[in-house]
Design an enzyme around this catalytic site. Structure first.
Site, PDB file in Angstrom:
ATOM      1  N   SER A  29       0.656  -1.230   0.021  1.00 51.53           N
ATOM      2  CA  SER A  29      -0.102   0.008  -0.023  1.00 51.53           C
ATOM      3  C   SER A  29       0.949   1.361   0.001  1.00 51.53           C
ATOM      4  O   SER A  29       2.232   1.071   0.286  1.00 51.53           O
ATOM      5  CB  SER A  29      -1.102  -0.078   1.176  1.00 51.53           C
ATOM      6  OG  SER A  29      -1.741  -1.078   1.289  1.00 51.53           O
ATOM      7  N   ASN A  30       0.294   2.426  -0.453  1.00 49.43           N
ATOM      8  CA  ASN A  30       0.712   3.596  -0.211  1.00 49.43           C
ATOM      9  C   ASN A  30      -0.182   4.318   0.677  1.00 49.43           C
ATOM     10  O   ASN A  30      -1.348   4.264   0.562  1.00 49.43           O
ATOM     11  CB  ASN A  30       1.043   4.451  -1.396  1.00 49.43           C
ATOM     12  CG  ASN A  30       1.804   3.713  -2.410  1.00 49.43           C
ATOM     13  OD1 ASN A  30       2.794   3.435  -2.498  1.00 49.43           O
ATOM     14  ND2 ASN A  30       0.849   3.587  -3.674  1.00 49.43           N
TER      15      ASN A  30
END
Length: 793
Positions: A233-234
């Site tokens: 994820s970011n």
């Protein structure tokens, strides 16, 4: 008229029949359902997003499970087969299935693992320690799912209609669903290794350890998801010092599978009674709480953290007795358990099959030959999983739901319930939070030094990400800090937490890279180190300063940065590649054609970017060329290095040209032009309609991560996407509360016949971000269709 569901029903048919009668007796003429204190109200807005309201937690979860089943009943029914340990019984033992979408194993192995790992009695005990609200949620969820089955027993989607494996959920099975989710970064990742553990013959001679290929050991752990897991994820959070409105702003961009139980599902939950909350967002699996989302004061997202969820323990075996290990010089017997499953035969009959599972005081014995983890006459290895019997996450997310500022999220996480994620958040007061308060064994540097295993096992720490302790000494267990709410886990006081008013970020590398000015001291190496393994981390730490240099942060600016699809790796190597194309062009015609195509590429992964697919196939192999970088990695410059291509070296250049020629040949063989637009090649694997997509794969450093779980190269189908950007949201705050835009890239439903199976995929392809109605009056204006009221018995 009131009806109650008898608890004496023992068969699927009886349970469904009684529940169907219950549904009928709770229905008024015309289809309206009787309301009351035990009622959940469900209103839908665009794209099938449910807004569920109830005055008590059990009714709220009842409505949540019903609404989730309406979109994903077959997915849930199939996962229940998994946690019952019945995949081989219904689908055959040899057929491969995804264990939570991460490990693809034969059904027989999955069933044996479930039989070995699940302890319903222990799960009863740990859930008994949960709050009354959490226990009400689990009870309501089970009843709500079963209510949907009873209401729609004759009208289920094609994928599961009339199937004998579609059965009501039990409370024990709900707890198993939770358990399997929590251990997927631990024992479930090495389930096949535990099942492969068999004692050597007692007469086997102890052999000297063979030289270990650490690169192959690392690849084995990468395939298992132990290091660089496919789920990532970011998340970026900006505070008052960085935002245009002086409030907090969040970009959440989880990268998860588009198929299987790890799919996100959107929901808005409002509990109006005691302990109430009003929260909106999304969750994976079968959660009665919002896991990623926002309330009126705080927005948050999660990223998979670098923390370790287990340790290995090197056992010294008693000579001549390979199932006896020594603890402080004293013999201790391993515990064999005979597992029994039923396997469907080709003729449809069932046959019983058994397997022996070996356990120790440290956990099950595991065998991973590629990592040098073998059961010999002298040694064996056991795995201790920190997330086993972790039923605390529901409490954590309940605390998130009620939080009024980011510091209250930290308080909610002090119970160490989050199994394997970081948390990033922003609040309306203009504060941001980064915290890794996930489950990590309490093993510090001193313990690692004091309890070092054999040199070969110790060497696994760096490349393979495995921490091995001396299992022959009782003093080599995890530390027991009195400040920890869970004995053996690192308490919040010794985990990385930062509250700032400028910004924080994480893209699945270590907490060390939260912010250039942020420093953490005294953190265990099991939480993370100073390595940068993700090009997305380098991209984030490049994009954020560039964005701030252009002015204060806005949600639109965040959306444009994410969906700008800048290609980080191309930015640092394409200049060298094209310069070599011009100065010393390759002899191979296919490589020269590749040069021509890449010369016209925008160096983005936008849908209309021509040549992006060619670069992906080139870099898929070229990145593994020894000494390919012009400037190698420099620990003093972890974000800026490595960079460039070492094209001045003839041997390196020859290999680069070979990679480019092979990529061009592969693309053409698949039936695509070298300069085709990306959205003509890359498309959603989850849709029968071919929907072209933007975004790039993990190794390309494109923040908007698009890939496939198998990591397969281009083929005649192009690049089918079944992994990556999923529930993506931007949230800030005004005087009323949250201002949120979000989309679920694959849509709410796994039923191909549903209008919400791929409606948001089209939005994603067009880079359109729906506005989420949160306030009651906004929900009322945006409502689509009739209000559904469900009354539980």
């Amino acid at each position: 008229m009131f009806c109650t569901l008898p608890h004496t029903a023992t068969t699927t048919a009886v349970a469904l029949a009684v529940a169907s009668l219950l549904a009928a007796c709770n229905t008024l003429p015309g289809g309206a359902l009787i309301g009351g204190d035990r009622t959940a109200t469900i209103r839908y807005t665009d794209h099938g997003v449910p807004h569920i309201t109830a005055s008590d937690p059990e009714s709220l979860a009842y409505g949540t499970a019903y609404a989730h089943a309406r979109d994903n009943v077959c997915q849930t029914a199939n996962q229940l087969v998994t946690v019952r340990g019945q995949r081989a019984r219904f689908f055959g033992g040899d057929k491969a299935s995804g264990l939570l979408g991460r490990r693809v194993l034969p059904n027989e192995q999955i069933d044996f693992f479930i039989a070995a790992h699940m302890d319903d009695g222990a799960l009863v005990r740990v859930w008994a320690a949960a709050s009354a609200q959490a226990r009400a949620l689990e009870a309501g969820y089970v009843a709500g799912y079963n209510r949907y089955l009873s209401d729609r027993a004759a009208d289920l989607p094609t994928a599961c209609k009339g199937q004998p494996w579609v059965q009501p959920m039990t409370l024990a099975e709900f707890r198993r669903l939770n358990e399997l989710t929590t251990v997927q970064a631990g024992i479930a990742a090495l389930a096949d290794g535990a099942l492969a553990a068999r004692p050597p013959a007692a007469t086997t001679t102890s052999a000297t350890d063979a030289p270990l290929d650490l690169a192959d050991a690392a690849e084995a752990m990468r395939e298992a998801g132990v290091i660089e897991p496919r789920m990532g994820s970011n998340a970026w959070a900006f505070g008052a010092d960085s935002t245009a409105n002086g409030s907090g702003a969040l970009l959440g961009n989880p990268h998860f599978p588009w198929t299987g139980v790890n799919r996100f599902w959107q929901m808005h939950l409002t509990l109006t009674g005691p302990g109430g909350f009003d929260v909106m967002g999304a969750s994976v699996g079968h959660s009665p709480t919002v896991q990623v989302g926002f309330n009126k004061d705080v927005a948050w997202s999660h990223t998979v953290s670098t923390g370790k969820r287990f340790t290995l323990h090197e056992l010294a075996l008693k000579p001549g007795e390979p199932t006896t290990y020594l603890i402080d010089g004293q013999p201790e017997k391993m515990h064999p358990r005979t597992l029994l499953i039923s396997v469907r035969q080709p003729d449809g009959t069932l046959a019983d099959k058994t397997h022996t599972w070996w356990t120790t005081r440290w956990g099950p014995v595991v065998v991973v030959p590629r990592a040098g983890l073998n059961w010999t006459a002298a040694k064996a290895y056991a795995l201790k999983d920190a997330n086993t019997l972790n039923a605390r996450a529901v409490e954590t997310w309940l605390g998130f739901s009620r939080a009024t500022k980011v510091q209250e999220l930290t308080e909610a996480m002090r119970n160490l319930g989050l199994p394997w994620v970081n948390t990033l958040a922003a609040d309306r007061h203009g504060q941001t939070l980064y915290a890794d308060l996930s489950v990590v064994p309490d093993v510090d540097v001193a313990l690692l030094q004091r309890c070092a295993p054999s040199p070969q096992a110790a060497a696994l720490r760096g490349p393979a990400g495995l921490f091995v302790l001396d299992g022959s000494r009782s003093a080599c267990g995890w530390n027991l800090d009195v400040n920890s709410p869970v004995p053996g886990l690192i308490p919040a006081e010794r985990m990385p937490v930062a509250v700032r008013r400028d910004w924080v970020q994480n893209s699945n590398d270590s907490f060390v890279y939260t912010h250039p000015a942020q420093r953490f001291d005294g953190i265990s190496p099991l939480v993370g180190d100073a390595q940068v393994t993700r090009p997305r981390t380098r991209a984030s730490l490049t994009e954020i300063p560039a964005m701030l240099a252009d002015g204060k942060v806005t949600p639109i600016g965040l959306q444009n940065r994410l969906f700008g699809n800048r290609h980080y790796i191309a930015g640092i190597i394409i200049p060298d590649l094209l310069a070599a194309c011009a100065v010393t062009p390759p002899a191979d015609a296919a490589a020269r054609d590749g040069c021509t195509a890449l010369r016209g590429w925008s160096r983005t992964n936008d849908g209309d970017a021509r040549g992006a697919h060619l670069f992906r196939e080139f870099w898929r192999t070229a990145r593994a060329i020894p000494n390919v970088w012009r400037v190698p990695f420099n620990p003093a410059q972890p974000i800026d290095t490595p960079m460039g291509l070492k094209m001045e070296d003839e041997a390196t250049a020859a290999k680069v040209w070979t990679s480019l020629a092979d990529a061009a040949t592969l693309v053409r063989k698949a039936g695509f032009a070298l300069d085709a637009p990306l959205n003509a090649v890359q498309h959603a694997a989850t849709s029968a309609e071919r929907i072209g997509l933007h975004g790039g794969d993990e190794f390309e450093g494109v923040l908007n991560n698009m890939g496939n779980v198998a990591g397969a190269p281009i083929n005649a189908q192009g690049m089918p996407i079944d992994y990556g950007t999923s529930y993506v949201q931007t949230v800030t705050f005004d005087t009323r509360g949250p201002v949120a835009q979000a989309l679920l890239t694959y849509g709410q439903s796994t039923d191909p016949a549903s209008p919400h199976a791929n409606d948001q995929t089209r939005l994603f392809a067009a880079k359109r971000w729906p506005v989420l109605p949160f306030h009651a009056e906004d929900v009322a204006r945006a409502q689509v269709g009739e209000t559904l009221r469900l009354t539980r018995p």
